[in-house]
Design an enzyme around this catalytic site. Structure first.
Site, short mmCIF file in Angstrom:
data_model
loop_
_atom_site.label_atom_id
_atom_site.label_comp_id
_atom_site.label_asym_id
_atom_site.label_seq_id
_atom_site.Cartn_x
_atom_site.Cartn_y
_atom_site.Cartn_z
N LYS A 175 -34.10 49.92 9.49
CA LYS A 175 -35.24 50.58 10.15
C LYS A 175 -35.81 51.63 9.21
O LYS A 175 -35.07 52.31 8.51
CB LYS A 175 -34.81 51.21 11.48
CG LYS A 175 -35.93 51.98 12.19
CD LYS A 175 -35.62 52.27 13.64
CE LYS A 175 -34.75 53.45 13.91
NZ LYS A 175 -35.25 54.74 13.37
N GLU A 232 -39.13 54.67 8.79
CA GLU A 232 -40.13 55.48 9.48
C GLU A 232 -41.46 55.47 8.71
O GLU A 232 -41.47 55.78 7.51
CB GLU A 232 -39.64 56.93 9.61
CG GLU A 232 -38.41 57.05 10.49
CD GLU A 232 -37.95 58.50 10.67
OE1 GLU A 232 -38.66 59.44 10.23
OE2 GLU A 232 -36.86 58.68 11.25
N GLU A 243 -41.55 56.59 19.16
CA GLU A 243 -40.86 57.80 19.64
C GLU A 243 -41.86 58.86 20.11
O GLU A 243 -42.80 59.22 19.38
CB GLU A 243 -39.96 58.36 18.51
CG GLU A 243 -39.18 59.58 18.94
CD GLU A 243 -38.02 59.92 17.99
OE1 GLU A 243 -37.72 59.14 17.06
OE2 GLU A 243 -37.42 60.99 18.20
N ASP A 265 -30.06 57.56 11.63
CA ASP A 265 -29.82 58.72 10.76
C ASP A 265 -29.66 59.98 11.60
O ASP A 265 -29.39 61.07 11.08
CB ASP A 265 -30.90 58.86 9.69
CG ASP A 265 -32.29 59.03 10.26
OD1 ASP A 265 -32.45 58.99 11.50
OD2 ASP A 265 -33.23 59.21 9.47
N SER A 266 -29.77 59.83 12.95
CA SER A 266 -29.41 60.92 13.85
C SER A 266 -27.93 61.26 13.70
O SER A 266 -27.48 62.30 14.19
CB SER A 266 -29.73 60.57 15.32
OG SER A 266 -29.20 59.31 15.65
N ASP A 318 -30.60 52.67 9.83
CA ASP A 318 -31.70 53.49 9.30
C ASP A 318 -31.60 53.63 7.79
O ASP A 318 -30.52 53.94 7.26
CB ASP A 318 -31.64 54.89 9.91
CG ASP A 318 -32.51 55.04 11.14
OD1 ASP A 318 -33.47 54.24 11.30
OD2 ASP A 318 -32.25 55.95 11.95
O1 KIV Z 1 -31.84 57.98 14.30
C1 KIV Z 1 -32.02 57.69 15.50
O2 KIV Z 1 -31.14 57.87 16.36
C2 KIV Z 1 -33.32 57.15 15.88
C3 KIV Z 1 -33.61 57.02 17.34
C4 KIV Z 1 -33.96 58.34 17.90
C5 KIV Z 1 -34.63 55.99 17.62
O3 KIV Z 1 -34.11 56.84 15.04
#
Ligand code: KIV
Length: 272
Positions: A121, A123, A190, A52-53, A91
């Site tokens: 994934k 969090e 992280e 989600d980055s 994510d």
């Molecule tokens: O969204 C992302 O890029 C991440 C990484 C920083 C692990 O969760």
């Protein structure tokens, strides 16, 4: 420990657990589009994260919170079309799984059906255990994410190193164990102290992939645009830049502009 290198035609969640057991380090990078994913996959990275980055890197938002499920599905499906070997982790975006396990399952099912990604994934630890369990019952592999969890940035207020205090470190260790027990196939840690990260990695059998978590974990992940030096505002200690593409691309663009303006481009061989 010496790394026993086995050739994998396709990376699965099982290959990753096997790699950890064999002491082989795991590489993971982000990708959000077809072209980048093709290069990352053909280079041989084991895991591609459709993170989600993308909210920051692709859309220019300050945080990861605004990205939507439809946007994540768009990015993930572009990556899926490019990839032959890597395991693709997608994510779950903010607001699509917290506090509601039925909604979490519906979100994960949409991602799997509409993008073709291989896993998701999420969090958090104890707080999202019910959502993780429900998703796992549908046969969808889940990767955890502890330590600095960018979707909770407004709760913590900063992007500094997490779990430096004893009580936070204890909670993180408990959460990591819980994620293993629930059935997650791996865990991203992280920005936590390397000693703590190593302790966590040694206490569970699933692979722990670190970002700013030191050298005692089972693998490393970086945001591809950061490690290529395409972004340049962001310089945390853990970031190794393998290229300086921001400067290289800017100078290519400047040369192109000057060639267009001077009439040097196109030349006689570059036209019909
Ligand atoms: O969204 C992302 O890029 C991440 C990484 C920083 C692990 O969760």
């Amino acid at each position: 420990m010496s790394a026993i290198k086995k050739e994998y035609k396709r990376i699965t969640t099982k290959s990753l657990v096997e790699m950890k057991a064999n002491g082989e380090k795991i590489s993971m990078l982000t990708a959000y589009d077809y072209t980048m994913a093709k290069i990352v996959d053909s280079a041989g990275v084991e895991i591609i994260l459709v993170g989600d980055s993308a909210s920051n890197v692709m859309a220019g938002h300050e945080t990861t919170l605004p990205i939507t499920l439809d946007q994540m599905i768009y990015h993930a499906s572009s990556v899926v079309r490019a990839v032959d070997r890597s395991l693709i982790v997608v994510d779950l975006p903010f607001g699509t799984y917290q506090g509601n396990s039925r909604k979490a399952l519906a979100t994960a099912i949409r991602i799997m059906k509409e993008s073709g990604g291989h896993s998701v994934k999420m969090e958090g630890g104890q707080e999202i255990a019910e959502s993780i369990s429900r998703i796992l019952t549908a046969g969808i592999p889940v990767m955890g994410h502890l330590g600095l969890t960018p979707q909770s940035i407004y709760k913590f207020g900063t992007y500094t190193v997490r779990a430096k205090k004893e009580d936070e470190a204890e909670k993180l260790k408990k959460d990591a164990k819980l994620l293993e027990e629930l059935g997650c196939f791996g865990l991203v840690l992280e920005k936590v102290p390397s000693k703590l990260a190593q302790e966590v990695a040694e206490s569970i059998s699933i692979p722990v992939i670190g970002i700013g978590a030191g050298d005692g974990v089972d693998g490393q992940v970086l945001v591809t645009h950061d490690m290529l030096g395409m972004t340049h505002e962001f310089s945390p200690r853990f970031l190794r830049r393998y290229l300086n593409l921001y400067a290289d691309m800017a100078s290519a663009f400047k040369k192109y502009i000057s060639d267009v303006k001077s009439g040097d481009f196109p030349n006689k061989d570059e036209q019909y």
